[in-house]
Design an enzyme around this catalytic site. Sequence first.
Site, PDB file in Angstrom:
ATOM      1  N   LYS A   1       2.978  83.267  53.675  1.00 61.55           N
ATOM      2  CA  LYS A   1       2.539  82.823  54.997  1.00 61.55           C
ATOM      3  C   LYS A   1       3.676  82.151  55.765  1.00 61.55           C
ATOM      4  O   LYS A   1       3.899  82.441  56.946  1.00 61.55           O
ATOM      5  CB  LYS A   1       1.353  81.871  54.880  1.00 61.55           C
ATOM      6  CG  LYS A   1       0.757  81.480  56.226  1.00 61.55           C
ATOM      7  CD  LYS A   1      -0.525  80.688  56.063  1.00 61.55           C
ATOM      8  CE  LYS A   1      -0.247  79.301  55.540  1.00 61.55           C
ATOM      9  NZ  LYS A   1      -1.459  78.457  55.521  1.00 61.55           N
TER      10      LYS A   1
ATOM     11  N   ASP B   1      -3.620  82.296  58.383  1.00 64.31           N
ATOM     12  CA  ASP B   1      -4.080  80.966  58.007  1.00 64.31           C
ATOM     13  C   ASP B   1      -5.590  80.899  58.210  1.00 64.31           C
ATOM     14  O   ASP B   1      -6.238  81.922  58.443  1.00 64.31           O
ATOM     15  CB  ASP B   1      -3.346  79.887  58.811  1.00 64.31           C
ATOM     16  CG  ASP B   1      -3.708  79.929  60.295  1.00 64.31           C
ATOM     17  OD1 ASP B   1      -4.409  80.873  60.731  1.00 64.31           O
ATOM     18  OD2 ASP B   1      -3.282  79.021  61.025  1.00 64.31           O
TER      19      ASP B   1
END
Length: 261
Positions: free
Chosen positions: A169, A187
Amino acid sequence: MTGRKSTLSAPAARPRAASRTAKAALTPPPGKRSRQPKKAPVGAIISWPPDEDRVEEIFVRLSGVMPDPKTELDFVNPYTLVVAVALSAQATDVGVNKATKALFAVADTPQKMLALGEEGLIPLIASIGLYRTKAKNVIAAARMLVEKHGGEVPLNRADLQALPGVGRKTASVVLNELGIEPAIAVDTHVFRVSHRLGLANAATPDKVETQLHQVVPEAWLPKAHHWLILHGRYTCLAQRPKCGACVISDLCPSRASFMGV
């Protein structure tokens, strides 16, 4: 992209029952909180893949209200971007920015960060969650950058993800923000919004990322991450989505599930 039409209608069950279902889906049971949601936090059952024309219109409208979306994290160079994103895990951008204002004034390169050390770093980021673990990772990453990369941030996914404290991420956010790769970092906001809009229906962030790359038109990919995260942060809220103020509410197959929320 297949162009198959999706089922856009929410269940025809009683609105109040649907609302309670949505609330229950949005509230994790005690003792079972996780960093990423495991199920789609929506009240509608949505088929996938979505209709291409609807997806296109979603991003046309989001681009109209956010023509040049950017990360809300403050940074001055690729290194400080990596640090800021790593520090933002389970923390707000506002909180991270307050801490990094002082931090980056004294340590905006891996060399300076190493000189600062964990003992010098901890007091500067103590207001951020998990600060001790993050401090250890930031110093370890700085050491690796100095020893293996000459003090420069490697702008490729493999080397970025090899840095301590930098996962997929974080690497995606960095590569996307710097215009290197049209990555979509999934997210909690992106996960939630993608499910509510029917852009994805997978159960894990990595699988949602794969689905988004399959359905988001190529022209919108470079900014899709920012549009989805900002829409989730300010409009499509977890508990009380602002459907009445949403520019894409008529395109959202989950809207009926949140009426009266």
